[in-house]
Design a protein around this motif. Structure first.
Motif, mmCIF file in Angstrom:
data_model
loop_
_atom_site.group_PDB
_atom_site.id
_atom_site.type_symbol
_atom_site.label_atom_id
_atom_site.label_comp_id
_atom_site.label_asym_id
_atom_site.label_seq_id
_atom_site.Cartn_x
_atom_site.Cartn_y
_atom_site.Cartn_z
ATOM 1 N N UNK A 257 38.180 33.625 55.186
ATOM 2 C CA UNK A 257 39.339 32.886 54.701
ATOM 3 C C UNK A 257 40.304 33.908 54.100
ATOM 4 N N UNK A 258 41.494 33.979 54.655
ATOM 5 C CA UNK A 258 42.546 34.876 54.157
ATOM 6 C C UNK A 258 42.053 36.317 53.986
ATOM 7 N N UNK A 259 41.267 36.791 54.951
ATOM 8 C CA UNK A 259 40.803 38.173 54.949
ATOM 9 C C UNK A 259 39.532 38.444 54.165
ATOM 10 N N UNK A 260 38.911 37.411 53.583
ATOM 11 C CA UNK A 260 37.715 37.569 52.756
ATOM 12 C C UNK A 260 36.567 36.778 53.371
ATOM 13 N N UNK A 261 35.351 37.342 53.312
ATOM 14 C CA UNK A 261 34.159 36.612 53.762
ATOM 15 C C UNK A 261 33.997 35.394 52.863
ATOM 16 N N UNK A 262 33.988 34.229 53.484
ATOM 17 C CA UNK A 262 33.955 32.960 52.737
ATOM 18 C C UNK A 262 33.405 31.882 53.657
ATOM 19 N N UNK A 263 32.418 31.119 53.176
ATOM 20 C CA UNK A 263 31.836 30.053 54.003
ATOM 21 C C UNK A 263 30.423 30.438 54.402
ATOM 22 N N UNK A 264 30.064 30.179 55.650
ATOM 23 C CA UNK A 264 28.718 30.477 56.143
ATOM 24 C C UNK A 264 28.746 31.701 57.037
ATOM 25 N N UNK A 265 27.708 32.536 56.896
ATOM 26 C CA UNK A 265 27.646 33.714 57.735
ATOM 27 C C UNK A 265 26.323 34.429 57.634
ATOM 28 N N UNK A 266 26.184 35.430 58.491
ATOM 29 C CA UNK A 266 24.951 36.222 58.585
ATOM 30 C C UNK A 266 25.329 37.689 58.612
ATOM 31 N N UNK A 267 24.665 38.477 57.762
ATOM 32 C CA UNK A 267 24.899 39.919 57.752
ATOM 33 C C UNK A 267 23.574 40.633 57.995
ATOM 34 N N UNK A 268 23.636 41.650 58.849
ATOM 35 C CA UNK A 268 22.464 42.476 59.117
ATOM 36 C C UNK A 268 22.803 43.903 58.719
ATOM 37 N N UNK A 269 21.893 44.521 57.955
ATOM 38 C CA UNK A 269 22.072 45.892 57.489
ATOM 39 C C UNK A 269 21.279 46.843 58.372
ATOM 40 N N UNK A 270 21.616 48.129 58.317
ATOM 41 C CA UNK A 270 20.924 49.098 59.174
ATOM 42 C C UNK A 270 19.460 49.290 58.783
ATOM 43 N N UNK A 271 19.054 48.850 57.580
ATOM 44 C CA UNK A 271 17.644 48.928 57.186
ATOM 45 C C UNK A 271 16.868 47.691 57.655
ATOM 46 N N UNK A 272 17.488 46.882 58.507
ATOM 47 C CA UNK A 272 16.925 45.672 59.121
ATOM 48 C C UNK A 272 16.893 44.457 58.199
ATOM 49 N N UNK A 273 17.364 44.603 56.941
ATOM 50 C CA UNK A 273 17.455 43.429 56.082
ATOM 51 C C UNK A 273 18.558 42.518 56.616
#
Length: 189
Positions: free
Chosen positions: A76-92
Motif C-alpha cells: 500500500x503506497x510503497x509499503x508492505x501492508x496486508x498479507x504476504x510471505x517473505x523468504x530469507x536466504x537462511x531458509x526462514x
C-alpha cells in the motif's frame, strides 16, 4: 519521462532506477517491474508511481552477491501492508499479516519444516502464540522479546508438562507434571 505519456515503455531514471511497464501521466501505473540501483527488484502492481497492490520484491545483498529476501504479497503506497510471505536466504519463512512493513497481526514463522511459531505478532515480535520445536516439544502462551514470558504451558515430547508463569524464557512459578503423574509446585514458598 514526459508527464503526459501514457502507455507501455521502459524508462531509466536519472538516479539509476529502470522501470518497464505501464505508465499513466508519466508515472508507473498498472503492472510493471522496477530495478533499483542496489539491484533490488520489484515486479507487480503500481498506482501513481508507488508499489501498490500485489507484487514481488527481491532484496539484493551486495556483500553476499545474491538475493537475500523474497517477499510476495500486498503493498500500500510503497509499503508492505496486508498479507504476504517473505523468504530469507537462511531458509526462514514468514507468512501472515503485515502493517507498515512489519510483521503485525496473525502469522507463522518457520525456521525448519518441524520448527515454527504461529500466533499474534506486533512490530516483528511474537506476543502470543504456539511454538513447536524439532524435538517434539511445544509451548503455548505469551512472549516478550521472542522469549516465553508471562503465562504459558510447555509440553515436552516425553509427556511431561509445565503450566504456569515464565520469565525471560524460563519457568518461574507453576506446576510441573511428569509423564507418570507426579506433580511438583515450582516457585511457591
Amino acid at each position: 519521462m514526459d508527464k503526459s505519456f501514457s502507455g507501455v515503455a521502459t524508462y531509466e531514471y536519472p538516479d539509476g532506477r529502470v522501470y518497464s511497464g505501464d505508465f499513466v501521466n508519466g508515472m508507473p501505473h498498472g503492472k510493471g517491474q522496477m530495478t533499483f540501483p542496489n539491484q533490488d527488484i520489484y515486479d507487480g502492481e503500481w498506482i501513481d508511481g508507488k508499489m501498490h497492490g500485489r507484487g514481488e520484491y527481491r532484496r539484493f545483498n551486495i556483500e553476499k552477491d545474491k538475493y537475500v529476501e523474497r517477499y510476495i504479497g500486498e503493498f500500500v503506497a510503497g509499503i508492505i501492508q496486508g498479507n504476504g510471505r517473505i523468504q530469507f536466504d537462511n531458509r526462514m519463512v514468514y507468512e501472515g499479516q503485515w502493517q507498515n512493513g512489519k510483521r503485525t497481526g496473525i502469522g507463522t514463522l518457520w525456521s525448519s519444516p518441524c520448527e515454527y511459531i504461529h500466533g499474534l505478532w506486533k512490530f516483528n515480535e511474537i506476543i502470543r502464540g504456539v511454538q513447536h520445536f524439532e524435538n517434539g516439544d511445544w509451548y503455548e502462551g505469551t512472549f516478550k522479546n521472542s522469549k516465553f514470558h508471562g503465562f504459558g504451558r510447555y509440553f515436552y515430547s516425553s509427556g511431561a508438562l509445565f503450566d504456569g508463569e515464565f520469565e525471560n524464557g524460563k519457568p518461574t512459578k507453576g506446576v510441573s507434571i511428569t509423564p507418570d503423574g507426579v506433580i511438583t509446585t515450582i516457585g511457591e514458598s
